[in-house]
Design a protein around this motif. Structure first.
Motif, mmCIF file in Angstrom:
data_model
loop_
_atom_site.group_PDB
_atom_site.id
_atom_site.type_symbol
_atom_site.label_atom_id
_atom_site.label_comp_id
_atom_site.label_asym_id
_atom_site.label_seq_id
_atom_site.Cartn_x
_atom_site.Cartn_y
_atom_site.Cartn_z
ATOM 1 N N MET A 57 -0.170 -5.359 1.212
ATOM 2 C CA MET A 57 0.648 -6.535 1.372
ATOM 3 C C MET A 57 1.511 -6.716 0.119
ATOM 4 O O MET A 57 1.046 -6.590 -1.000
ATOM 5 C CB MET A 57 -0.246 -7.746 1.573
ATOM 6 C CG MET A 57 0.490 -8.976 1.896
ATOM 7 S SD MET A 57 -0.699 -10.193 2.463
ATOM 8 C CE MET A 57 0.244 -11.641 2.294
ATOM 9 N N HIS A 58 2.789 -7.014 0.335
ATOM 10 C CA HIS A 58 3.729 -7.162 -0.777
ATOM 11 C C HIS A 58 3.751 -8.604 -1.254
ATOM 12 O O HIS A 58 3.819 -9.544 -0.478
ATOM 13 C CB HIS A 58 5.126 -6.747 -0.344
ATOM 14 C CG HIS A 58 5.230 -5.303 0.022
ATOM 15 N ND1 HIS A 58 5.176 -4.303 -0.918
ATOM 16 C CD2 HIS A 58 5.372 -4.685 1.199
ATOM 17 C CE1 HIS A 58 5.287 -3.142 -0.325
ATOM 18 N NE2 HIS A 58 5.412 -3.347 0.974
ATOM 19 N N SER A 59 3.725 -8.750 -2.551
ATOM 20 C CA SER A 59 3.836 -10.093 -3.110
ATOM 21 C C SER A 59 5.310 -10.452 -3.265
ATOM 22 O O SER A 59 6.194 -9.601 -3.162
ATOM 23 C CB SER A 59 3.115 -10.177 -4.445
ATOM 24 O OG SER A 59 3.791 -9.408 -5.404
ATOM 25 N N SER A 60 5.585 -11.702 -3.529
ATOM 26 C CA SER A 60 6.972 -12.133 -3.692
ATOM 27 C C SER A 60 7.588 -11.547 -4.958
ATOM 28 O O SER A 60 8.789 -11.326 -5.021
ATOM 29 C CB SER A 60 7.050 -13.653 -3.711
ATOM 30 O OG SER A 60 6.340 -14.158 -4.815
ATOM 31 N N THR A 61 6.763 -11.277 -5.960
ATOM 32 C CA THR A 61 7.275 -10.657 -7.187
ATOM 33 C C THR A 61 7.739 -9.236 -6.918
ATOM 34 O O THR A 61 8.797 -8.821 -7.408
ATOM 35 C CB THR A 61 6.189 -10.654 -8.274
ATOM 36 O OG1 THR A 61 5.718 -11.984 -8.457
ATOM 37 C CG2 THR A 61 6.721 -10.118 -9.575
ATOM 38 N N ASP A 62 6.971 -8.485 -6.127
ATOM 39 C CA ASP A 62 7.384 -7.128 -5.766
ATOM 40 C C ASP A 62 8.695 -7.150 -4.996
ATOM 41 O O ASP A 62 9.577 -6.307 -5.217
ATOM 42 C CB ASP A 62 6.314 -6.448 -4.922
ATOM 43 C CG ASP A 62 5.058 -6.131 -5.703
ATOM 44 O OD1 ASP A 62 5.129 -6.119 -6.953
ATOM 45 O OD2 ASP A 62 4.017 -5.904 -5.064
ATOM 46 N N HIS A 63 8.823 -8.115 -4.120
ATOM 47 C CA HIS A 63 10.041 -8.232 -3.329
ATOM 48 C C HIS A 63 11.235 -8.548 -4.236
ATOM 49 O O HIS A 63 12.320 -7.976 -4.066
ATOM 50 C CB HIS A 63 9.858 -9.323 -2.269
ATOM 51 C CG HIS A 63 11.016 -9.463 -1.349
ATOM 52 N ND1 HIS A 63 11.329 -8.512 -0.392
ATOM 53 C CD2 HIS A 63 11.955 -10.428 -1.240
ATOM 54 C CE1 HIS A 63 12.404 -8.891 0.253
ATOM 55 N NE2 HIS A 63 12.799 -10.055 -0.234
#
Length: 69
Positions: free
Chosen positions: A1-7
């Motif tokens: 699952m991607h975090s908002s920081t990764d995005h």
């Protein structure tokens, strides 16, 4: 699952690559315009138009991709 920081990091990276691509298009267009005999001012203007056009198209494409993901 991607975090908002990764995005956010991925988005910044894609925008940086997009800016470099648009700058390369602008430089190529300016050099081609200059080599065809246009003045320096006209060649810079041609490069600016090429930058704006490629930025518009690439950001529209990135927006399209973002809405489909």
């Amino acid at each position: 699952m991607h975090s908002s920081t990764d995005h956010l990091v991925l988005l910044c990276l894609v925008l940086a690559v997009d800016a470099l691509f648009c700058a390369a298009v602008a430089v190529a267009a300016g050099l081609l315009a200059r080599s065809s005999g246009l003045s320096i001012a006209a060649a810079i203007l041609r490069g600016g138009v090429a930058f704006a056009g490629s930025a518009t198209l690439s950001l529209a494409f990135l927006s399209f991709l973002q809405s489909n993901i």
